[in-house]
Design an enzyme around this catalytic site. Structure first.
Site, PDB file in Angstrom:
ATOM      1  N   GLU A 135    -125.111  67.121   2.661  1.00  0.00           N
ATOM      2  CA  GLU A 135    -126.414  67.117   2.005  1.00  0.00           C
ATOM      3  C   GLU A 135    -126.357  66.219   0.772  1.00  0.00           C
ATOM      4  OE1 GLU A 135    -127.371  71.190   1.179  1.00  0.00           O
ATOM      5  OE2 GLU A 135    -127.438  71.754   3.290  1.00  0.00           O
ATOM      6  N   HIS A 154    -132.824  71.736   2.460  1.00  0.00           N
ATOM      7  CA  HIS A 154    -132.219  72.901   1.799  1.00  0.00           C
ATOM      8  C   HIS A 154    -133.066  73.379   0.630  1.00  0.00           C
ATOM      9  CE1 HIS A 154    -128.057  74.972   1.091  1.00  0.00           C
ATOM     10  NE2 HIS A 154    -129.071  75.817   1.036  1.00  0.00           N
TER      11      HIS A 154
END
Length: 231
Positions: A135, A154
């Site tokens: 990420e 996220h």
């Protein structure tokens, strides 16, 4: 018109929502599913019939039963040695071709390559993902462009109330530790804190200090890890 038909959604009413995990978040998701008229089933390695009944959901006899019979499978277990790779090629093969997998927990719980293959081959209808092994997700990652993937960066937990609870809890935990009375101790064996857990605590504390506007200089803080003598 052809494109519009391909983008049709799916109704939740009358469908089965399978929950892998029925903790605090899983129980809330169960209530949401029930509000939309879904039949909810749950399974985890430690889930009991009494707890499932208390949440008004059906207890699956096994993980396989849940995967085989659910229209939507949503993951709500924590990442651990037991849950890493919990959903792999075999498990994805058990799901219905019309079923969807939703992961808002932790990426390593699902085998990434197996998921990509299942999505490409049509073994499952699609996936909703809020967590990834890397990420931010790389620009050239196939999950970014697959038509049957809904991906969010996220952000499922990003709310004002959640942040306030996080930072308040971090400050209270640091204060209690410095006073010699640790609270909410996890990953704790005897009197030994693992290095991995300790480093994660430091990262969270530093993050809270930065976001909260405080000034934290590591050299001003001294930590001692004391291993208890054998008894």
């Amino acid at each position: 018109m052809r494109d519009a038909r391909r983008r049709r959604g799916d109704d939740g009413a009358g469908k089965r929502l399978g929950l892998l995990g029925l903790g605090h978040i899983g129980s809330n998701v169960a209530r949401i599913g029930q509000a939309f008229g879904m039949e909810v089933m749950a399974w985890s390695q430690n889930l009991t019939a009494d707890k499932a009944a208390a949440a008004g959901v059906k207890l699956a006899s096994s993980k396989d039963e849940l995967l085989e019979s659910s229209d939507f499978v949503s993951i709500h277990v924590v990442l651990s040695d037991r849950t890493r790779g919990l959903i792999g090629a075999r498990e994805l093969g058990l799901m219905r071709p019309s079923a969807y997998l939703i992961n808002t927990s932790r990426a390593p719980i699902v085998d990434r390559e197996a998921l990509i293959e299942a999505l490409r081959s049509g073994k499952i209808a699609g996936a909703g993902l809020d967590v990834f092994e890397q990420e931010p997700l790389p620009v050239d990652d196939p999950l970014r462009t697959m038509p049957n993937v809904l991906a969010t960066p996220h952000i499922g937990y990003v709310t004002e109330a959640t942040y306030r609870a996080y930072f308040r809890g971090i400050v209270e935990a640091i204060d209690a530790y410095l006073k010699g009375s640790p609270i909410n101790v996890i990953g704790y064996e005897g009197n030994v804190i693992t290095l991995d857990m300790f480093s994660r605590c430091l990262e969270l504390g530093a993050y809270a200090a930065v976001v909260g506007g405080a000034i934290m200089r590591p050299k001003e803080i001294t930590f001692r890890i004391v291993q208890a003598s054998a008894r």
